[in-house]
Design a protein around this motif. Structure first.
Motif, PDB file in Angstrom:
ATOM      1  N   ILE A 260       0.849  -1.188   0.000  1.00  0.00           N
ATOM      2  CA  ILE A 260       0.000   0.000   0.000  1.00  0.00           C
ATOM      3  C   ILE A 260       0.890   1.245   0.000  1.00  0.00           C
ATOM      4  O   ILE A 260       1.736   1.409   0.883  1.00  0.00           O
ATOM      5  CB  ILE A 260      -0.923   0.024   1.232  1.00  0.00           C
ATOM      6  CG1 ILE A 260      -1.837  -1.198   1.224  1.00  0.00           C
ATOM      7  CG2 ILE A 260      -1.736   1.314   1.282  1.00  0.00           C
ATOM      8  CD1 ILE A 260      -2.618  -1.393   2.516  1.00  0.00           C
ATOM      9  N   ILE A 261       0.704   2.100  -0.989  1.00  0.00           N
ATOM     10  CA  ILE A 261       1.456   3.356  -1.081  1.00  0.00           C
ATOM     11  C   ILE A 261       0.831   4.348  -0.112  1.00  0.00           C
ATOM     12  O   ILE A 261      -0.387   4.512  -0.066  1.00  0.00           O
ATOM     13  CB  ILE A 261       1.425   3.909  -2.524  1.00  0.00           C
ATOM     14  CG1 ILE A 261       1.981   2.878  -3.518  1.00  0.00           C
ATOM     15  CG2 ILE A 261       2.175   5.236  -2.603  1.00  0.00           C
ATOM     16  CD1 ILE A 261       3.402   2.455  -3.274  1.00  0.00           C
TER      17      ILE A 261
ATOM     18  N   PHE B 227       5.605   3.410   1.964  1.00  0.00           N
ATOM     19  CA  PHE B 227       4.621   2.381   1.650  1.00  0.00           C
ATOM     20  C   PHE B 227       4.627   1.339   2.760  1.00  0.00           C
ATOM     21  O   PHE B 227       5.532   1.332   3.602  1.00  0.00           O
ATOM     22  CB  PHE B 227       4.917   1.722   0.291  1.00  0.00           C
ATOM     23  CG  PHE B 227       6.162   0.885   0.256  1.00  0.00           C
ATOM     24  CD1 PHE B 227       6.108  -0.495   0.433  1.00  0.00           C
ATOM     25  CD2 PHE B 227       7.406   1.469   0.037  1.00  0.00           C
ATOM     26  CE1 PHE B 227       7.271  -1.269   0.400  1.00  0.00           C
ATOM     27  CE2 PHE B 227       8.564   0.705  -0.006  1.00  0.00           C
ATOM     28  CZ  PHE B 227       8.496  -0.672   0.183  1.00  0.00           C
ATOM     29  N   THR B 228       3.605   0.485   2.776  1.00  0.00           N
ATOM     30  CA  THR B 228       3.630  -0.677   3.668  1.00  0.00           C
ATOM     31  C   THR B 228       3.668  -1.920   2.803  1.00  0.00           C
ATOM     32  O   THR B 228       3.097  -1.955   1.707  1.00  0.00           O
ATOM     33  CB  THR B 228       2.407  -0.733   4.609  1.00  0.00           C
ATOM     34  OG1 THR B 228       1.215  -0.729   3.841  1.00  0.00           O
ATOM     35  CG2 THR B 228       2.405   0.436   5.580  1.00  0.00           C
TER      36      THR B 228
ATOM     37  N   ASN C 169       4.563  -3.701   7.449  1.00  0.00           N
ATOM     38  CA  ASN C 169       5.807  -2.996   7.751  1.00  0.00           C
ATOM     39  C   ASN C 169       5.888  -1.724   6.920  1.00  0.00           C
ATOM     40  O   ASN C 169       5.628  -1.746   5.714  1.00  0.00           O
ATOM     41  CB  ASN C 169       7.025  -3.873   7.441  1.00  0.00           C
ATOM     42  CG  ASN C 169       7.054  -5.103   8.309  1.00  0.00           C
ATOM     43  OD1 ASN C 169       6.999  -5.027   9.528  1.00  0.00           O
ATOM     44  ND2 ASN C 169       7.115  -6.261   7.671  1.00  0.00           N
ATOM     45  N   ARG C 170       6.291  -0.624   7.563  1.00  0.00           N
ATOM     46  CA  ARG C 170       6.439   0.640   6.846  1.00  0.00           C
ATOM     47  C   ARG C 170       7.860   0.745   6.304  1.00  0.00           C
ATOM     48  O   ARG C 170       8.823   0.584   7.046  1.00  0.00           O
ATOM     49  CB  ARG C 170       6.152   1.827   7.769  1.00  0.00           C
ATOM     50  CG  ARG C 170       6.243   3.163   7.054  1.00  0.00           C
ATOM     51  CD  ARG C 170       6.113   4.331   8.035  1.00  0.00           C
ATOM     52  NE  ARG C 170       6.315   5.595   7.383  1.00  0.00           N
ATOM     53  CZ  ARG C 170       7.505   6.151   7.132  1.00  0.00           C
ATOM     54  NH1 ARG C 170       8.615   5.547   7.478  1.00  0.00           N
ATOM     55  NH2 ARG C 170       7.587   7.319   6.534  1.00  0.00           N
ATOM     56  N   LEU C 171       7.968   1.004   5.013  1.00  0.00           N
ATOM     57  CA  LEU C 171       9.239   1.227   4.344  1.00  0.00           C
ATOM     58  C   LEU C 171       9.073   2.445   3.455  1.00  0.00           C
ATOM     59  O   LEU C 171       8.002   3.017   3.395  1.00  0.00           O
ATOM     60  CB  LEU C 171       9.627   0.012   3.487  1.00  0.00           C
ATOM     61  CG  LEU C 171       9.817  -1.295   4.246  1.00  0.00           C
ATOM     62  CD1 LEU C 171       8.556  -2.126   4.175  1.00  0.00           C
ATOM     63  CD2 LEU C 171      10.974  -2.048   3.689  1.00  0.00           C
ATOM     64  N   SER C 172      10.132   2.802   2.746  1.00  0.00           N
ATOM     65  CA  SER C 172      10.059   3.917   1.815  1.00  0.00           C
ATOM     66  C   SER C 172      10.883   3.592   0.584  1.00  0.00           C
ATOM     67  O   SER C 172      11.763   2.738   0.617  1.00  0.00           O
ATOM     68  CB  SER C 172      10.605   5.192   2.462  1.00  0.00           C
ATOM     69  OG  SER C 172       9.895   5.487   3.641  1.00  0.00           O
ATOM     70  N   MET C 173      10.586   4.316  -0.501  1.00  0.00           N
ATOM     71  CA  MET C 173      11.355   4.202  -1.736  1.00  0.00           C
ATOM     72  C   MET C 173      11.926   5.566  -2.064  1.00  0.00           C
ATOM     73  O   MET C 173      11.295   6.590  -1.803  1.00  0.00           O
ATOM     74  CB  MET C 173      10.461   3.745  -2.882  1.00  0.00           C
ATOM     75  CG  MET C 173       9.911   2.354  -2.704  1.00  0.00           C
ATOM     76  SD  MET C 173       8.835   1.868  -4.087  1.00  0.00           S
ATOM     77  CE  MET C 173       7.311   2.714  -3.652  1.00  0.00           C
TER      78      MET C 173
END
Length: 136
Positions: A97-98, A114-115, A120-124
């Motif tokens: 999910i963005i 995003f998750t 889990n929350r991450l980023s790009m």
């Protein structure tokens, strides 16, 4: 073999940025740079000798700290991508999910959190100037 998208940055939330910066400086020798309100009171953390494009040592990453906020109160990793909009489509197609729209970070690149499928929350990050050699 296709190029893999490497982890290039980490982020941790804080309640008290001065206390947090002092802790990581004393405990690990990291160098911190406190940015102003125009950059969301973000704190850059240099964890390894770095040049203009980031850490000099292959595999090393730097990071940063942000104020605690809803849905962003856990550690996060940032994954480098060639093109953020294309990567957003791939994340969504894989079940992630963005979280919002990409934002431009001056002097750094385009960023979007995003998750993953496990929450889990991450980023790009699409760095300015394109992907770096050896993923650093």
């Amino acid at each position: 073999m296709a190029r893999m998208n490497a982890v290039v940055h980490f982020e941790l939330p804080y309640d008290d940025r001065s206390r947090m910066a002092a802790f990581y400086t004393k405990a690990f020798g990291w160098q911190t740079t406190m940015l102003g309100e125009e950059m969301g009171n973000y704190v850059l953390a240099a964890t390894a000798p770095s040049g203009e494009m980031g850490p000099i040592d292959p595999g090393a990453i730097n990071g940063g700290f942000h104020p605690k906020m809803p849905n962003a109160d856990a550690p996060s990793v940032v994954i480098e991508v060639d093109e953020v909009e294309t990567a957003m489509e791939a994340v969504a197609a894989a079940g992630g999910i963005i979280l919002g729209e990409p934002m431009d970070i001056p002097g750094v690149g385009r960023y979007v959190p995003f998750t993953d499928t496990e929450g889990n929350r991450l980023s790009m990050l699409q760095p300015l100037g394109g992907p770096r050699e050896c993923g650093n």
